[in-house]
Design an enzyme around this catalytic site. Structure first.
Site, PDB file in Angstrom:
ATOM      1  N   LYS A   1       0.857  -1.188   0.000  1.00 28.41           N
ATOM      2  CA  LYS A   1       0.000   0.000   0.000  1.00 28.41           C
ATOM      3  C   LYS A   1       0.892   1.237   0.000  1.00 28.41           C
ATOM      4  O   LYS A   1       1.914   1.273   0.689  1.00 28.41           O
ATOM      5  CB  LYS A   1      -0.864  -0.039   1.263  1.00 28.41           C
ATOM      6  CG  LYS A   1      -1.843   1.108   1.414  1.00 28.41           C
ATOM      7  CD  LYS A   1      -2.654   0.928   2.707  1.00 28.41           C
ATOM      8  CE  LYS A   1      -3.714   1.991   2.883  1.00 28.41           C
ATOM      9  NZ  LYS A   1      -4.524   1.765   4.107  1.00 28.41           N
TER      10      LYS A   1
ATOM     11  N   SER B   1      -9.540   1.528   3.519  1.00 32.34           N
ATOM     12  CA  SER B   1      -8.748   2.372   2.660  1.00 32.34           C
ATOM     13  C   SER B   1      -7.720   1.621   1.820  1.00 32.34           C
ATOM     14  O   SER B   1      -7.181   2.188   0.871  1.00 32.34           O
ATOM     15  CB  SER B   1      -8.010   3.410   3.520  1.00 32.34           C
ATOM     16  OG  SER B   1      -7.047   2.769   4.357  1.00 32.34           O
TER      17      SER B   1
ATOM     18  N   SER C   1      -9.540  -0.872   7.706  1.00 26.10           N
ATOM     19  CA  SER C   1      -9.029  -0.676   6.346  1.00 26.10           C
ATOM     20  C   SER C   1      -8.292  -1.860   5.728  1.00 26.10           C
ATOM     21  O   SER C   1      -7.918  -1.807   4.556  1.00 26.10           O
ATOM     22  CB  SER C   1      -8.102   0.546   6.308  1.00 26.10           C
ATOM     23  OG  SER C   1      -8.845   1.732   6.329  1.00 26.10           O
TER      24      SER C   1
END
Lengths: 99, 502
Positions: B83, B169, B193
């Site tokens: 990420k 997220s 997330s």
């Protein structure tokens, strides 16, 4: 009801060093009021005998030997700076002349 | 043994094939890169990919495998994605761009083009374990969101239905793993997330205990809640990656120095004798019937496997959302104060310092980040600190105490991960509160700092549903064991989106 005023929004934006357009101030006023209304429900919870939790683990000071280590090289530190004037970071005027 | 070379298999199978000489790290990497080439731009999963660097790392892994180094490097030759909230080293010691280094954006315009001078712990540990970094995945700006629509670089599409969100997220990571673009990916989880996007994409998502994995080099959102963990295509793979990530790091003062068990060895497939609690408050109003049915069926599977299922109560669950939306924004408003246009990132170029701060931040942050900075600043400001921030910290104590009490009488808790399946892109963007409700079942776990895992438990309306298993602090072993036992018998371990078969 936690209705907050335009002035409140502008004050908080000022504290947060955040420029908001007029439209953003309008939208923020409505949205923050709605969110704060939802958050207000916490008022009903009896916490008179409850301590606050800032962290779920017991935080202790972490000490190390006071030994010098190599710092990050200057050119690496400055590499991402939007404005530089080697060997310094450059910032816009902080105080007006004559003050 | 021969292996069918698609990038949709598990790490365990890929490692076995690598050790047997049936495939190479180069082949696995090329298969992922081909999938990224085919689907990556359309799904918008990656913000940066470097095929040449990945191939070079793969060739080095193949050389290491040939030297017999696989035994103590559990991910040697396995391609993965990070990420874009994890910094990756991208500068040499003279401050020049490092070949093969990736920028780090946190999904924000304010960090566009930022090149980190140092690596994150996650990048270092996974490199030590032999994993091959393919690139950096798209995410909600500063990890704030539940749909990946808050990325400054555009929404990510869910490979199960490209008109829907992949969750957030960590949406780029979830979609990349679901879509066969990487064998695993790391995400971060502050209120759900990792687990919520895993649920929405039919992948396995693990949020370890707060303190289990180092947060060094993870761009901070809410420092008392943030943790990082893996997206994988099996529970066993999740155990492998956690084993590589976990452990004390002196650079993170919240990293706890406690032994790391052999998570894979603990996957016995046996849940007999375990007491598993089902909290009635987690079957929330607004939950989709298909989701509830899938989760209830999963609980029945575990009962049939010999676990004792008991009803439990976590009465403050419905206070979780309000508690979280004070604590997380308050911490975020402090953490994001560092973005000032001076040392790195965007600068608005105003001629006066004060003006430059406000203009830079006004131009560099997106709407959700601004909203949370405002909310957090308000909650911390004079006159409101006690009413909001201290109050939320007190309710946090209540929520944590309730979990501790329930977990003293059961071995783990079973719950839905997300109250809904993947929703349409655009469906909730204008209603922050509706968006926040996506995390109602996951954020109490962060408030209490506990480990949680989401494992696929079927489909509803053709879209994946996740079962959440929540455990005691530092007892990832038990939730992995339960999720693995479920996965073995439930038959949803092979759920893949249509793109995987195309």
């Amino acid at each position: 009801m936690a209705s907050i005023s335009r002035e409140d929004v502008e004050h908080v934006a000022h504290l947060a060093r955040l420029h908001l357009t007029d439209d953003e101030v309008d939208r923020m006023q409505t949205q923050l009021s709605n969110i704060l209304d939802a958050v207000e429900t916490l008022r009903d919870v009896d916490t008179s005998h409850v301590g606050p939790t800032a962290s779920v683990i017991r935080l202790e000071n972490v000490m190390r030997e006071d030994e010098a280590t190599a710092p990050m090289p200057r050119d690496v530190t400055l590499a991402n700076a939007p404005l530089r004037d080697d060997p310094f970071l450059r910032v816009p005027t902080v105080l007006e002349e004559g003050r | 043994m021969s292996v069918e070379l698609t990038p949709d298999g598990t790490i365990a199978d890929a490692v076995a094939a690598l050790r047997a000489g049936d495939t190479s790290a180069r082949e696995l990497t090329d298969a992922c890169l081909a999938r990224i080439e085919r689907d990556g731009a359309r799904l918008n999963t990656f913000l940066a990919v470097d095929p040449d660097a990945a191939r070079q790392a793969a060739d080095e892994a193949d050389a290491a495998l040939a030297r017999g180094e696989g035994a103590d490097r559990p991910l040697l030759g396995i391609p993965y994605a990070l990420k874009d909230i994890f910094v990756t080293r991208a500068l040499d010691f003279d401050g020049r761009p490092l070949p093969g280094g990736f920028p780090t954006t946190a999904g924000s315009r304010i960090l566009e083009g930022y090149r980190s001078p140092f690596p994150s712990s996650a990048e270092e540990r996974l490199a030590d374990a032999g994993a091959i970094l393919l690139g950096k995945t798209n995410c909600d700006e500063f990890a704030m969101g539940s749909s990946n629509e808050n990325s400054a670089y555009g929404p990510v599409r869910n490979p199960w239905d490209e008109s829907t969100v992949p969750g957030g997220s960590s949406g780029g990571s979830s979609a990349a793993v679901a879509g066969g673009q990487a064998y695993f990916a790391l995400g971060t989880d502050t209120g759900g997330s990792i687990r919520q996007p895993a649920s929405l994409t039919g992948t396995v998502g693990l949020k370890p205990t707060y303190g289990r994995v180092s947060r060094w080099g993870m761009i901070a959102f809410a420092s008392s809640l943030d943790q990082c963990g893996p997206f994988t295509r099996s529970v066993r793979d999740s155990a492998v990656v956690l084993g590589a990530l976990a452990g004390h790091d002196p650079r993170d003062s919240t990293s706890v120095d406690t032994p790391v068990p052999d998570y894979v060895a603990g996957l016995t497939g046996d849940v007999r004798g375990l007491r598993l609690g089902v909290p009635r408050e987690y079957f929330v109003p607004g939950m989709e019937p298909g989701v509830e049915a899938a989760v209830r069926a999963a609980i029945d599977v575990l009962r049939a496997e010999g676990a004792e299922i008991v009803d439990v109560s976590l009465p403050s669950t419905d206070r979780g959302l309000a508690t979280y939306y004070i604590i997380a924004p308050a911490e975020a408003s402090a953490n994001l104060a560092r973005f000032d246009g001076v040392r790195y990132g965007l600068s608005a170029g105003a001629d006066e310092l004060w003006e430059n701060y406000t203009r830079t931040r006004g131009a560099g942050f997106g709407p959700e980040v601004k909203r949370r900075i405002m909310l957090g600043t308000y909650a911390l400001s004079a006159g409101y600190y006690d009413a909001y921030y201290v109050k939320a910290q007190q309710v946090r104590t209540l929520i944590k105490d309730e979990f501790d009490e329930v977990l003293s009488s059961v071995d783990a808790i079973l719950a839905p991960t997300s109250p809904t399946v993947a929703f349409k892109i655009g469906a909730k963007v204008d209603d922050p509160l509706a968006m926040y409700l996506n995390d109602a079942c996951t954020l109490p776990v962060n408030i209490a700092g506990l480990p949680g895992i989401s494992v696929p438990c079927g489909l509803s309306d053709g879209l994946p549903v996740g079962l959440q298993v929540i455990g005691r602090a530092f007892d990832e072993g038990t939730i992995l064991r339960i999720a693995d036992a479920y996965e073995r018998v439930a038959g949803f371990g092979d759920l893949r989106p249509a793109t995987a078969r195309a």
